[in-house]
Every structure is written in structure tokens, then in C-alpha cells.
Design an enzyme around this catalytic site. Structure first.
Site, short mmCIF file in Angstrom:
data_model
loop_
_atom_site.label_atom_id
_atom_site.label_comp_id
_atom_site.label_asym_id
_atom_site.label_seq_id
_atom_site.Cartn_x
_atom_site.Cartn_y
_atom_site.Cartn_z
CG HIS A 179 16.17 37.38 1.95
ND1 HIS A 179 14.92 37.08 2.44
CD2 HIS A 179 17.06 37.13 2.95
CE1 HIS A 179 15.25 36.87 4.01
NE2 HIS A 179 16.59 37.12 4.23
CG ASN A 367 11.86 40.88 8.46
OD1 ASN A 367 10.73 40.68 8.24
ND2 ASN A 367 12.94 40.65 7.80
C1 BGC Z 1 17.11 37.69 7.87
C2 BGC Z 1 17.16 36.15 7.74
C3 BGC Z 1 18.05 35.55 9.06
C4 BGC Z 1 17.33 35.79 10.16
C5 BGC Z 1 17.84 35.19 11.26
C6 BGC Z 1 16.81 38.07 9.15
O1 BGC Z 1 17.45 39.20 9.46
O2 BGC Z 1 16.08 38.11 7.08
O3 BGC Z 1 17.74 35.86 6.49
O4 BGC Z 1 18.27 34.29 8.63
O5 BGC Z 1 17.22 37.21 10.31
O6 BGC Z 1 19.32 35.75 11.38
#
Ligand code: BGC
Length: 635
Positions: A179, A367
Site C-alpha cells: 500500500h 476502490n
Molecule cells: C487510498 C487510501 C487513501 C484513500 C483516501 C485511497 O486511494 O488507498 O490510502 O487514504 O484513498 O484518499
């Protein structure tokens, strides 16, 4: 008051005969009326109070077996950056040498000290009742110089202790190997732009599978390859901020996809037979939609943008064909030629690697946070040259949806549904695992914005599960507690728990969303309680909007504007209203007033601000704040 209305565009069901209860009147929409409002897409029932309407979900119950968790990442929470043998990583180096790169000058040195406070965090997880906890391993904590020849025993001890604490509470770990926190020693060798990293990542993965595989049954190789390659190699947005735009980003993706594939095969062939787990990749999306869905050119460009963003990493893994998306390869080759280069900045994988990378993820990990719009062909004004953004050949805008504390995060729930349906079509109906989704504010305990975000995004997930048969099996909220939000430091807060970073004890205080998420998990159903609604959205006896009037006004602007409204489901728009009646106040608005609002399914019809030319610049953000102004004007 309740309004149930109009058409469910996704399912193409007519809205005929839907009952609408206004404050004092009940009205049925006829087919004729439906045509009139053809583009005003408000598919579900919603409540309307004091200038705001809130959509209540069409489906609320999650299917049997659906699982919920929350996510964190090592560098964002652990701290202890240089204790017990941990090596330096790229974020340590970046924040120590260029502290001004972080909005509030914070860093991950202590973060929220989860290295020492992990038991407290496990208690918070237990309180929430999560099925699983997504965490990441710090490569440099385990292998201080990145290489297998020096293993840090304390690194192994720490993760064993954390995994044991989770097991005791019956919380399953979902563990990310990478990560974003590459050991600096490997960055010194070129990081992901160096093809040798395939082997270094293999060794690191091998150690983790061997060491922790009995305790971890679900793995993620990489979190957000786009952000790693584009933001950190093609730009300065993430560490190490190489800014090798249009070149380093593509070298990075070549290495990263190979490294992912090798780790997958290693697990699949050597460890899975003994350990019986699963392994996937988490791909981030900004979903692109055409600004005008009737504009063919924009539709085509939005598709190109999605191939560049999501397809860059998903196409090689999840399609039959494999390799980078053809459109992407073609665009970069064309641009490279125009730049007078002898060979394209992005080379397609050879046959060996196309085959080797294909099919290397048990689930499609997604995500998702936000949607942007594509407005037309050309070079995005923010694009560097050469660059990934310029290679797309489209102009994009963030002028869509509602606000958050992050400029890049626009609240646009229906974009999520569109992305999920697109993934189903493009990637052969994969099993989808949502590995992150969340909302930022500035750190309020009564975080209605977050609750509303979760509610509306989860509602879209339910829609695609039930209406479109999209196979989503799990959901991960970002994030357990406020943490070091990379270049935003602690200025943007995504957590369920508030962390006061000025108090040396770093106390974790539950926000209201803790109760929301807890109840959601306990009942496997979207909570509908009034206590989770923003007070200005709660029923108020004394005030109501004459919604008939609003709709009438909405039907007046030209058809094109309405088409944009309807098809974008939840845009921010400013329209001129001649009058809006607020129940007892029933005020005509002055000529120079305009109202900015959110409209659409999966979100809210909410009047966000009322602006008066005479008071230019005065923007009133919520119903609660503008109502007194109305009184004032009446006087
Ligand atoms: C990431 C996180 C980040 C979150 C909010 C994602 O892109 O995996 O590490 O904190 O977004 O910005």
C-alpha cells in the site's frame, strides 16, 4: 411528507401512477405528466423537508453472505517509523526531505500510533462488528532494506501479534502486501520503474505467505496501481513524486503488473493448496461520464478515459484478450509519434506476459470514491506534456455531484452503479469485492455527510446487485479512524473514529457514523433511523417546500439543460427560480436569486445554496442557514 415519484431510469420502468404526497395535497402523476418530467430522474421515494429531499433507498437489505469490513494502511496508521529495526520507506523520505509537500506539515512518523495502540484499534473493530479488517503490511518493517537477506524479527512479531488479536475477536484479516510504502533502498534502485522489482516483490510476498499464510486467508497484492504509477512516478502527488510524466508511469505499470502476476502464481501454485485462501488486486477508479450523454463524441471519450484509468490495470488481468487496452496502446503510440519519439512510451506486453498476467486475480477488487465528467476532445488544461492525461485526449471536469473535504472527491453515487455495471460488461461478470469506499470531511463528530455518502453509495450497490445481477460480495469502508491522509496529512478526515492528533494520547472518539455502520452490519440492512439524518433534513412541521412549484420551475429551462440534469442524475446546477414557496413563508424570490441544488437518484434533492446578485459571494450552504435569510428578505 413523502414523495414517491417518477421513473426508475435504470430499470426503464414507467413512473405512471406513482403516488405523490405533498404537505397538504396528494397528487398522481399521469403518463402525460411523466413525459413532461421525462428528464427529471427521481426514481425512489424520498422525504422532503425545509428545502431538502432525501432519497430513501429502493432496496435496503443485503444478500445472504455479503460481508462488511473497514480498511487501513500501514504507513497511514502505524507510526513507529524508525523503531525496532524498521527501515526507511519512500514516504518517510518524502515527508522528511520535503515536509512542505504535506498540507498540514504532518507525517507518518507517529501517524495514529497503531504500532503501539493496535489492541485499542482491534477493540474498535470489535465494537463495529466487522466481518473482516483490511490492513496492509509495511514492507520496510519486515525487510528493512527491501531485500530478503535481512529480516526484521520485530516486524514479524508485530504482525503476528496483530493477527492473533484479530483472531481472538473472530475478525478475518484481508491483507494488502503493498500500500504505497516502498522501502527507500529499493527506490534508490529505481523503484517500480526497475524491472528487477518483480523479483524483490516475489521474495517479499513469498516470505509473507510463508510466515503469515496460516493466519491470513485473503490477500491483496497491490493497492491502487494507478496511484502508484501515475501519481508517484508520473507526477508529484504521491511519494516518491518522480514526476516522470508520460514515461516513468508506464515503466512502473510494466513492472507492477508482472510483479502482481508472479505473486499470484506463487500463491496459487505453492501456497493455496496448503493454505486455501484467495488473492486479488485492488484497482482504483475515477469513473468518467460524458458531460452530455447525448453527445456521441463525449460518450466515446469517456469510454477511452475509463480504459485509461481502470482498464490500464484491469484489462491485462480481467479480459479474455489480455494486455493493455488497445485504445490506450494506440493513443500513446500516436502521441509518441507526434512527439517525434522513435518508439512508443507505452509498449504492449509480449505474448508470454499477456498470458502470464491474464486471470491473475480471484476477485475484482475495486476502490471507488468519485466520478468526473468528460466535456470534450483536447488536452486537459491540467495535463503535463507528455503525460497519461494528455494521452487520453479528453478534457475532464470535477464539476459534478456534491462536496467533500477533498477537492478530488465529488459525491456522485450513481457513478458507482455505472462503474459496477461497466465492470460486469467489460470483464466477463467478475466477482467484485469493494475494497475501499469512503468520504472526507474536516473531522466533525456528527458526520452526517459521511453517513449520507455511505448510505447512498451502498444503496447503489444494492441496486446493481438486485437490478443488474452484478456480483458484488463484500464491502470495505475507508477507514477505521482518521489517519495520515498522504499529502493531505490530517486535514482531510475519512475515519469512523476521530483522532485528536494534538493530544499525545491520540484518543479515538467515535463519530456518529460508527453507530450507523455498526447497525448496518448487525442487521445487514441500510439503517433508516431518523437519528442518522442531518437535522436540517429531518421532518419539520413548520416548514415545507412547495415541491410542485419547484418541479414547475424545473420544467421551464430549456430542454437541453433538463436533459443534462436528468441524465447526470446528480449534478450540481444553478437554475434561476422566480419563486419558491416555503410553506408558511411562501416567498417570491427576488429576480436576482438563484438556487444551487443536487438532483438525482441515489442522492438527495437538496438545495445547497441560495445566491443573490446583490449579495454576490454570499453563499448559504444549507437549508438551515438560508431560511433565516428568507425571513429577513420578507421583512
Ligand atoms: C487510498 C487510501 C487513501 C484513500 C483516501 C485511497 O486511494 O488507498 O490510502 O487514504 O484513498 O484518499
Amino acid at each position: 411528507m413523502k414523495l414517491g415519484l417518477l421513473r426508475d431510469k435504470c430499470r426503464k420502468k414507467p413512473m405512471e401512477g406513482v403516488k405523490v404526497n405533498l404537505a397538504r395535497t396528494t397528487r398522481r402523476f399521469s403518463a402525460h405528466t411523466i413525459d413532461e418530467y421525462e428528464y427529471i430522474e427521481l426514481p425512489r421515494s424520498f422525504e422532503m423537508n425545509a428545502g431538502c429531499a432525501r432519497v430513501s433507498a429502493q432496496h435496503t437489505k443485503f444478500p445472504e453472505g455479503f460481508i462488511f469490513g473497514v480498511a487501513t494502511a500501514a504507513h497511514q496508521i502505524e507510526g513507529a517509523w524508525n523503531v525496532s529495526g524498521k527501515g526507511e520507506n519512500v514516504w518517510d523520505r518524502f515527508t522528511h526531505t520535503q515536509p512542505e509537500m504535506v498540507a498540514d506539515l504532518t507525517n507518518g512518523d507517529v501517524a495514529v500510533d497503531s504500532y503501539n495502540r493496535y489492541l485499542e484499534d482491534v477493540e474498535a473493530l470489535e465494537y463495529l462488528g466487522v466481518d473482516f479488517y483490511r490492513l496492509s503490511l509495511s514492507w520496510a518493517r519486515i525487510l528493512p532494506n527491501g531485500r530478503i537477506d535481512e529480516i526484521n524479527p520485530d516486524g514479524l512479531r508485530y504482525y503476528h501479534a496483530l493477527l492473533d488479536a484479530l483472531a481472538e475477536k473472530n475478525i478475518k484479516p484481508l491483507v494488502t502486501l503493498f500500500h504505497w510504502d516502498l522501502p527507500q533502498k529499493l527506490q534508490d534502485l529505481g523503484g517500480w520503474a526497475n524491472p528487477e522489482l518483480v523479483d524483490y516483490f516475489y521474495d517479499y510476498s513469498d516470505l509473507c505467505f510463508r510466515e503469515f499464510g496460516d493466519k491470513i486467508k485473503s490477500w491483496i497484492t497491490f493497492n491502487e496501481p494507478y496511484e502508484i504509477c501515475e501519481d508517484a512516478y508520473g507526477d508529484i502527488l504521491k511519494a516518491p513524486g518522480l514526476n516522470s510524466h508520460g514515461v516513468g508511469n508506464y515503466l512502473c505499470s510494466n513492472t507492477l503488473l508482472k510483479a502482481h502476476a508472479e505473486a499470484y502464481h506463487l500463491y496459487d501454485q505453492i501456497y493455496r493448496p496448503k493454505q486455501g485462501g484467495n488473492i486479488m488486486i485492488s484497482i482504483n477508479s475515477i469513473w468518467y461520464e460524458p458531460s452530455d450523454p447525448n453527445n456521441e463524441e463525449q460518450v466515446t471519450l469517456a469510454e477511452t478515459a475509463n480504459q485509461f484509468k481502470f482498464g490500464w490495470f484491469a484489462h491485462p488481468i480481467f479480459t479474455e484478450e489480455g494486455g493493455y487496452p488497445a485504445q490506450m496502446v494506440e493513443n500513446v503510440a500516436r502521441q509518441s509519434e507526434m512527439e517525434g519519439l522513435a518508439r512508443s512510451r507505452l509498449q504492449q506486453f509480449n505474448d508470454y506476459w499477456i498470458q502470464r498476467i491474464k486471470g491473475t486475480s480471484d476477485y475484482l477488487g475495486i476502490n471507488h470514491y468519485t466520478t468526473f465528467l468528460v466535456t470534450g476532445p483536447g488536452v486537459d488544461p491540467t495535463a503535463k506534456s507528455p503525460s497519461w492525461l494528455k494521452d487520453i485526449g479528453a478534457v475532464t471536469t470535477m464539476e459534478v455531484g456534491g462536496d467533500s473535504a477533498s477537492t478530488w472527491l465529488r459525491v456522485y453515487p450513481s457513478g458507482f452503479a455505472n462503474l459496477l455495471r461497466w465492470c460486469k460488461r467489460n470483464y466477463n461478470d467478475p466477482i467484485i469485492f469493494i475494497t475501499e469506499n469512503g468520504f472526507s470531511d474536516r473531522g466533525t463528530l456528527e458526520d452526517y455527510g459521511r453517513i449520507s455518502y455511505y448510505n447512498d453509495y451502498l444503496s447503489e450497490i444494492l441496486n446493481v446487485i438486485y437490478n443488474d445481477d452484478v456480483n458484488v460480495i463484500g464491502y470495505t469502508a475507508w477507514t477505521l479512524m482518521d489517519n495520515f491522509e498522504w499529502r493531505a496529512g490530517f486535514s482531510e478526515r475519512f475515519g469512523f473514529y476521530y483522532v485528536n492528533i494534538t493530544d499525545p494520547n491520540l484518543p479515538r472518539t467515535p463519530k456518529l457514523s460508527v453507530e450507523y455502520f455498526k447497525q448496518l452490519i448487525a442487521n445487514r440492512e441500510l439503517p433508516q433511523d431518523d437519528r442518522f439524518k442531518e437535522p436540517s433534513l429531518k421532518a419539520r412541521e413548520d416548514l415545507h417546500v412547495d415541491f410542485d412549484r419547484v418541479l414547475n420551475e424545473l420544467s421551464k429551462p430549456n430542454a437541453r439543460e433538463l436533459a443534462r440534469l436528468g441524465n447526470h442524475a446528480c449534478p450540481l446546477r444553478t437554475l434561476k427560480f422566480r419563486s419558491v414557496n416555503f410553506g408558511p413563508f411562501s416567498l417570491p424570490l427576488p429576480q436576482d436569486a438563484s438556487i444551487r441544488f443536487n438532483l438525482g437518484p441515489g442522492s438527495q434533492l437538496q438545495i445547497l445554496s441560495v445566491t443573490f446578485e446583490r449579495l454576490r459571494g454570499a453563499i448559504f450552504r444549507s437549508a438551515a442557514t438560508y431560511l433565516p435569510l428568507f425571513k429577513h428578505i420578507r421583512q
